[in-house]
Design an enzyme around this catalytic site. Structure first.
Site, PDB file in Angstrom:
ATOM      1  NE  ARG A 185      -2.835   1.038   3.520  1.00  0.00           N
ATOM      2  CZ  ARG A 185      -3.294   0.982   4.646  1.00  0.00           C
ATOM      3  NH1 ARG A 185      -4.794   0.520   4.544  1.00  0.00           N
ATOM      4  NH2 ARG A 185      -2.636   1.066   5.699  1.00  0.00           N
ATOM      5  CD  GLU A 196     -11.850   6.173   5.086  1.00  0.00           C
ATOM      6  OE1 GLU A 196     -11.247   5.211   5.377  1.00  0.00           O
ATOM      7  OE2 GLU A 196     -11.263   7.115   4.392  1.00  0.00           O
ATOM      8  CE  LYS A 234      -2.352   5.395   6.019  1.00  0.00           C
ATOM      9  NZ  LYS A 234      -3.415   5.414   7.010  1.00  0.00           N
TER      10      LYS A 234
END
Ligand code: PXG
Length: 290
Positions: free
Chosen positions: A50, A182, A149
């Site tokens: 990721r 989320e 991210k």
């Protein structure tokens, strides 16, 4: 405490980067939060994959390869003599001038911090927490993919401020279409009529590593169907159970959302089973640290 900084392990006081680093000037960089339990790093490969995907998304070349990063993570962990840790990997764009153009940045910096984290009290894990929907929307796919991210977490921080200002610790974030995606640092799940629901990454949810583990446990161990689909605040209010997942928070039950009691107001049966299985999974699996 020893910090990994560009190939060296340095003392906390010496772990410094330049004020010209674009990670500081513009939030130009990426990160991962990884956890180690019982001498094993949980889902290290997934976290590194990721991190590399985030790097690709922002056109950043990480100056070391995945194997070297894995070794650096383990070295940092060992240097700190922990058996459990929360680790933060950061790759900044590096030093440049005061202009936005990352073309001016010489070399990305790689930082690894091993520390501990405890986000919520044991009381909240036992009795469940409250969440509240906020007006700040999760960033749109066509602005900055919410799956990156990046070091630019202001969107989530503003949502967190809004929630804490109203006396609630975590915020439900909706996307620009008004669907629940989320929370500020956690994925959200609902249980309704023995089916597990969670928003899909295509609707703006981060493809959380803990989210992935919860889905696996539900399907393979608990044998309950999992549906990744759009959910609304109505679905949250009328769910039988709700919980959040994240590396830092692990799996935490939610019992109140926007002042509505969820189910019977206690952590649900499926949630409790998932917590139990997750706690056993993290202790028994993962990359051993040697
Ligand atoms: N959504 C977002 C937006 C996240 O940043 C998660 C979900 C959970 O993903 P993982 O892979 O951890 O299961 C994250 C990751 C904090 C904090 O202080 C949380 C994250 C990152 C940094 C800080 O709660 N969460």
């Amino acid at each position: 405490m020893k910090i990994y900084l560009d190939g060296n392990l340095v003392e906390k006081e010496d772990a410094k980067i330049s004020v010209f680093d674009h990670g500081l000037l513009y939030g130009d960089g990426i990160f991962e939060g990884i956890r180690a339990y019982n001498g094993r790093v949980f889902r290290l490969k997934e976290h590194l994959d990721r991190l590399w995907d985030s790097a690709k998304a922002i056109n950043l070349t990480i100056p070391i390869d995945k194997k070297e990063m894995e070794k650096a993570v383990i070295k940092t962990f060992l240097a700190n003599k922990f058996s459990e840790a929360y680790m933060r990997l950061v790759v900044t764009r590096g030093c440049g001038n005061l202009g936005l153009d990352p073309g001016n940045c010489v070399m990305p910096s790689v930082i690894i911090i091993a520390d501990s984290i405890s986000l919520y009290s044991e009381e909240l894990y036992n009795n469940g927490m409250e969440i509240v929907s906020v007006s700040i929307r999760r960033i749109r796919q066509d602005s900055l993919s919410p799956n990156t991210k990046s070091l630019n977490y202001l969107n989530n921080i503003l949502a967190k401020i809004q929630a804490t200002r109203s006396g609630v610790m975590e915020a439900i974030m909706l996307n620009s279409e008004g669907y629940v995606v989320e929370c500020t640092g956690d994925n959200i799940f609902l249980v309704k009529d023995d089916i597990l629901y969670t928003p899909s990454p295509s609707d703006g949810a981060l493809a959380g590593i803990t989210r992935g583990a919860a889905i696996e446990i539900a399907k393979n161990k608990l044998k309950i169907p999992v549906k990744e689909e759009r959910i609304s605040t109505y679905d949250v209010y009328t769910a039988d159970e709700c919980f959040l997942t994240g590396t830092a928070a692990e799996i935490i039950p939610v019992v109140i959302a926007d002042s509505r009691q969820i189910g019977d107001g206690k952590p649900g049966e499926t949630t409790l089973k998932l917590i139990k299985e997750f706690r056993s999974l993290v202790r028994l699996t993962g990359t051993p640290i040697r």
